[in-house]
Design a protein around this motif. Structure first.
Motif, short mmCIF file in Angstrom:
data_model
loop_
_atom_site.label_atom_id
_atom_site.label_comp_id
_atom_site.label_asym_id
_atom_site.label_seq_id
_atom_site.Cartn_x
_atom_site.Cartn_y
_atom_site.Cartn_z
N ARG A 372 43.74 40.59 49.84
CA ARG A 372 42.34 40.63 49.37
C ARG A 372 41.50 39.58 50.13
NH1 ARG A 372 38.94 38.74 45.18
NH2 ARG A 372 40.44 37.15 44.55
N LYS A 376 37.99 39.91 52.75
CA LYS A 376 36.68 39.41 52.28
C LYS A 376 35.57 39.53 53.32
CE LYS A 376 37.06 36.88 48.15
NZ LYS A 376 36.58 35.81 47.33
N THR A 387 37.04 42.20 44.28
CA THR A 387 37.75 41.37 43.30
C THR A 387 39.10 42.04 43.02
OG1 THR A 387 36.93 42.56 41.37
CG2 THR A 387 35.52 40.80 42.24
N ALA A 428 35.80 47.55 30.78
CA ALA A 428 34.97 46.83 29.81
C ALA A 428 34.07 45.86 30.55
CB ALA A 428 35.85 46.08 28.81
N VAL A 429 32.79 45.93 30.28
CA VAL A 429 31.82 45.04 30.95
C VAL A 429 31.07 44.24 29.89
CG1 VAL A 429 29.82 44.91 32.48
CG2 VAL A 429 31.54 46.68 32.85
N ASP A 430 31.10 42.95 30.09
CA ASP A 430 30.40 42.04 29.18
C ASP A 430 28.94 41.95 29.65
OD1 ASP A 430 30.10 39.99 27.31
OD2 ASP A 430 30.44 38.47 28.85
N ALA A 459 28.94 48.00 36.92
CA ALA A 459 28.75 46.72 36.22
C ALA A 459 27.26 46.32 36.25
CB ALA A 459 29.62 45.63 36.83
N ARG A 463 24.80 45.94 33.04
CA ARG A 463 24.06 44.72 32.69
C ARG A 463 22.57 44.98 32.60
NH1 ARG A 463 28.27 42.12 36.28
NH2 ARG A 463 29.81 41.53 34.72
N SER A 480 40.38 45.85 30.46
CA SER A 480 39.51 44.79 29.97
C SER A 480 39.93 43.50 30.67
CB SER A 480 39.68 44.66 28.45
OG SER A 480 38.91 43.59 27.98
N SER A 481 39.09 43.04 31.60
CA SER A 481 39.48 41.88 32.40
C SER A 481 38.71 40.62 32.00
CB SER A 481 39.22 42.16 33.88
OG SER A 481 39.48 40.98 34.62
N LEU A 482 39.46 39.66 31.53
CA LEU A 482 38.86 38.35 31.22
C LEU A 482 39.30 37.33 32.27
CD1 LEU A 482 39.34 38.28 27.34
CD2 LEU A 482 37.26 38.72 28.61
N1 CAO Z 1 42.22 35.84 37.73
C1 CAO Z 1 41.54 34.96 38.49
N2 CAO Z 1 40.35 35.21 39.04
C2 CAO Z 1 39.81 36.43 38.82
C3 CAO Z 1 40.46 37.40 38.04
C4 CAO Z 1 41.73 37.07 37.49
N3 CAO Z 1 42.41 37.93 36.76
N4 CAO Z 1 39.68 38.49 37.98
C5 CAO Z 1 38.57 38.22 38.67
N5 CAO Z 1 38.65 36.98 39.20
C6 CAO Z 1 37.67 36.34 40.05
C7 CAO Z 1 37.08 37.32 41.02
O1 CAO Z 1 37.94 37.52 42.13
C8 CAO Z 1 35.80 36.65 41.38
O2 CAO Z 1 36.02 35.62 42.29
P1 CAO Z 1 35.78 35.84 43.87
O3 CAO Z 1 34.36 36.31 43.99
O4 CAO Z 1 36.04 34.51 44.44
O5 CAO Z 1 36.74 36.86 44.33
C9 CAO Z 1 35.39 36.00 40.07
O6 CAO Z 1 36.57 35.93 39.29
C10 CAO Z 1 34.32 36.74 39.30
O7 CAO Z 1 34.72 38.08 39.12
P2 CAO Z 1 33.78 39.10 38.32
O8 CAO Z 1 33.97 38.92 36.87
O9 CAO Z 1 32.40 38.96 38.81
O10 CAO Z 1 34.29 40.53 38.79
P3 CAO Z 1 35.52 41.36 38.28
O11 CAO Z 1 35.57 42.53 39.19
O12 CAO Z 1 36.76 40.60 38.13
O13 CAO Z 1 35.10 41.85 36.82
C11 CAO Z 1 33.79 42.84 35.11
C12 CAO Z 1 34.01 42.69 36.63
C13 CAO Z 1 32.63 43.79 34.93
C14 CAO Z 1 35.03 43.44 34.47
C15 CAO Z 1 33.53 41.45 34.48
O14 CAO Z 1 32.37 40.89 35.05
C16 CAO Z 1 33.38 41.47 32.99
O15 CAO Z 1 32.35 41.84 32.43
N6 CAO Z 1 34.45 41.01 32.29
C17 CAO Z 1 34.44 40.89 30.82
C18 CAO Z 1 35.13 42.05 30.16
C19 CAO Z 1 35.27 41.79 28.68
O16 CAO Z 1 34.40 41.23 28.04
N7 CAO Z 1 36.41 42.16 28.13
C20 CAO Z 1 36.70 41.92 26.76
C21 CAO Z 1 36.54 43.18 26.00
S1 CAO Z 1 37.08 43.01 24.36
O17 CAO Z 1 36.04 41.99 23.71
#
Ligand code: CAO
Length: 559
Positions: A372, A376, A387, A428-430, A459, A463, A480-482
């Motif tokens: 990855r 970049k 990401t 899932a998008v916050d 995303a 937003r 769902s990515s946190l």
């Molecule tokens: N571990 C470490 N770093 C991570 C990661 C992980 N698992 N996942 C993402 N990152 C990094 C990314 O690589 C990025 O860094 P770089 O720009 O240096 O590469 C940074 O974190 C920010 O990522 P991002 O959040 O902007 O983008 P994403 O593609 O990972 O996620 C999205 C997109 C839409 C899923 C996210 O913004 C979001 O909204 N997450 C919340 C989801 C949520 O609320 N879930 C709970 C549902 S239940 O209540």
């Protein structure tokens, strides 16, 4: 008796609309203007009323069909000769002869006593904000119509939100929207201009003049109730002020942010059901007639078995008691936005209906992260971000293809599995407004770059509040990515009727034993929650092991 085909009338500007509800079935007797079906465009929901009384012979459309103006919808055996060929959706009432009497056959109807269709009188009107019961400006949170829409009297024009209440401002008359004079996010107060409309009125009732300013006759106000403060007058200032003012047009009614069509609202009134307590299962949480019937069925069953209807869902679970938090210190009441309420309903529905199990594992993404990082610069050139999410989407698609039992749903009667042959994955998008889950379609057929672009687009749209309902439907599985936020692990709630959901936590370098020494590896903590009615622990073990293997070897993702 004549057999007639009823068609979709003038859609007021919308080109295609979806049939979201069938209000009648073959064999039903319908009255003049009784709803036949409900249509929904991306801007509005509209009932198609029957232009005549009669018996439904056949339904030509089904729920989910897309129709256009003129599409045939219902075959009707009319009881008597029609008054008008096809009543427009928002047509004014046909004129009734003053000396209308019961006919010899005993059938009394407007249709029988009117000989000619009446040409509506059109006049341009400015609709203003009615007395909203407060002098404070309120925010326009939703504009529910578009220029060109044809409205019935009382159709919602805009939704405004004050500190303590959400209000639906309806059209005071039927007609066409010519201009919208407010913006979403803007502030308005009583008397402000809201919209310009071409009013349609039958001559007999027409008492308004062109350019005359008229006030909407009804506004619906939702009381914001909160634990422990229902009896506190401070909690309901908007309503109580309006009542004190004796505002004749203010009617305390069903909440504007209850999403239900006229047919469901009528049924709710007939059954005496408070729509706020009913979970909607239609698109965007719309309350369908079946939801009302299910609610009443459950309530009756609970009452007969002596159980409470504690949480309003007839689950028999004791209700959480209201607490007057003011007794313990200063508090502030923050009304839930519509999206929070929908999320709450969906989460509770899934939590109560689905036997959840969560399993945990870690993926070694050292190589994936190196790959990855090497991509970049290219991502920048392509004007996108790469990401870990596109890799996770691809790995999940492969795991779903290899473990088809995870790509199923169970039917509500518990009799069948629905095996899906497509791979659509929700993310899932916050967002500042709350949690939304756009769905990326056919993930298995797309490459990492395309997935990166689509995730970023979705995303951003999420937003900006610009996702269409279609973009949030049809998911087979959810991620769902946190990871960007932090944490070692969590137990996500299944986005039912999907079977599984992947929870992604923050990756970190950990010492991993390779058989002779500890080496530093980038480990990604993952969790999978699943519906134990559909898959079991061994199924999940296989799914999860497959997923972790895919993420550990990026070459496999290219396959
Ligand atoms: N571990 C470490 N770093 C991570 C990661 C992980 N698992 N996942 C993402 N990152 C990094 C990314 O690589 C990025 O860094 P770089 O720009 O240096 O590469 C940074 O974190 C920010 O990522 P991002 O959040 O902007 O983008 P994403 O593609 O990972 O996620 C999205 C997109 C839409 C899923 C996210 O913004 C979001 O909204 N997450 C919340 C989801 C949520 O609320 N879930 C709970 C549902 S239940 O209540």
């Amino acid at each position: 008796m004549t057999t007639d085909i009823i068609h979709v009338p003038d859609l007021g500007g919308a080109e295609t609309v979806e049939v979201i509800e069938l209000c009648v079935a073959p064999g039903d007797t319908v009255e003049l203007e009784q709803s036949l079906i409900v249509l929904e465009s991306d801007k509005a929901t509209m009932d198609v009323p029957s232009p005549k009384a009669g018996i439904v012979k056949a339904l030509i459309v089904k729920e989910g069909d897309t129709v256009i103006e003129g599409s045939a919808i219902v075959e009707l055996e009319a009881e008597f000769e029609p008054v008008v060929e096809a009543a427009p959706v928002f047509a004014s009432e046909p004129e009734v002869s003053p000396d209308a009497t019961e006919s010899e056959g005993g059938i009394t109807s407007k249709a029988e006593v009117v000989s000619e269709p009446v040409e509506p009188v059109m006049s341009e009107q400015i609709v203003i904000v009615p007395d909203i019961g407060t002098s404070d400006p309120v925010e326009v949170i939703e504009i529910t119509v578009s220029v060109g829409d044809m409205l019935s009297e009382d159709d919602s024009l805009v939704v405004v939100e004050g500190d303590k209440a959400t209000m639906d401002i309806p059209a005071p008359f039927a007609g066409e929207v010519l201009e919208i004079l407010v913006e979403e996010g803007g502030k308005v107060t009583t008397g402000d201009n809201l919209a310009r409309m071409m009013a349609v009125a039958a001559p007999a009732q027409d008492s308004v003049q062109a350019e005359e300013i008229v006030e909407p006759s009804v506004i619906t106000i939702e009381a914001v109730t909160s634990p422990g403060v229902q009896s506190d007058s401070e909690a309901l200032p908007v309503i109580s002020e309006a009542q004190e003012l004796g505002s004749p047009g203010v009617e305390l009614s069903v909440s504007a942010d209850i999403y239900a069509g006229p047919a469901s609202r009528t049924l709710a009134r007939e059954l005496g059901v408070d729509l706020r307590k009913v979970a909607g299962s239609g698109p965007r949480g719309r309350i369908l007639k079946e939801d009302l019937q299910g609610y009443v069925k459950n309530a009756v069953a609970a009452a007969e078995s002596g159980q409470g209807v504690g949480n309003g869902m007839a689950s028999g679970i004791p209700a959480v008691p209201d607490v007057d938090f003011k007794k313990f210190g200063e508090i502030e009441i923050i009304p839930l936005k519509k999206i929070h309420k929908l999320t709450a309903v969906n989460m509770q529905r899934s939590w109560l209906n689905v036997p959840h199990v969560t399993q945990f594992d870690e993926a070694d993404i050292t190589d994936l992260e190196d790959f990855r990082a090497s991509l970049k610069p290219e991502a920048e050139k392509r004007g996108t971000r790469l990401t870990p999410l596109p890799f996770l989407l691809k790995a999940c698609a492969h795991a779903l293809l290899a473990n088809a039992e995870f790509n199923r749903s169970i039917t509500s009667d518990g009799e069948n599995f629905v095996q899906k042959k497509y791979i659509h994955i929700g993310v899932a998008v916050d967002t500042p407004k709350g949690l939304v889950v756009p769905v990326i379609r056919d993930v298995d057929t797309k490459g990492l770059w395309q997935l990166a672009v689509e995730v970023n687009d979705m995303a951003s749209k999420a937003r900006d509040g610009k996702l269409s309902p279609a973009e949030m439907q049809g998911g087979c599985f959810t991620i769902s990515s946190l990871g960007a936020i932090g944490g070692n692990g969590f137990t996500p709630i299944v986005n039912t009727p999907e079977v599984g959901i992947l929870g992604v936590s923050k990756s970190q370098i950990k010492p991993v034993w390779n058989g002779s020494e500890f080496i530093p590896r980038m480990m990604l903590p993952l969790s999978v929650s699943y519906d134990h009615r559909v898959v079991n622990g061994a199924d999940c073990g296989r799914f999860f092991t497959y997923l972790v293997k895919e993420l550990g070897d990026t070459r496999r993702l290219a396959l």
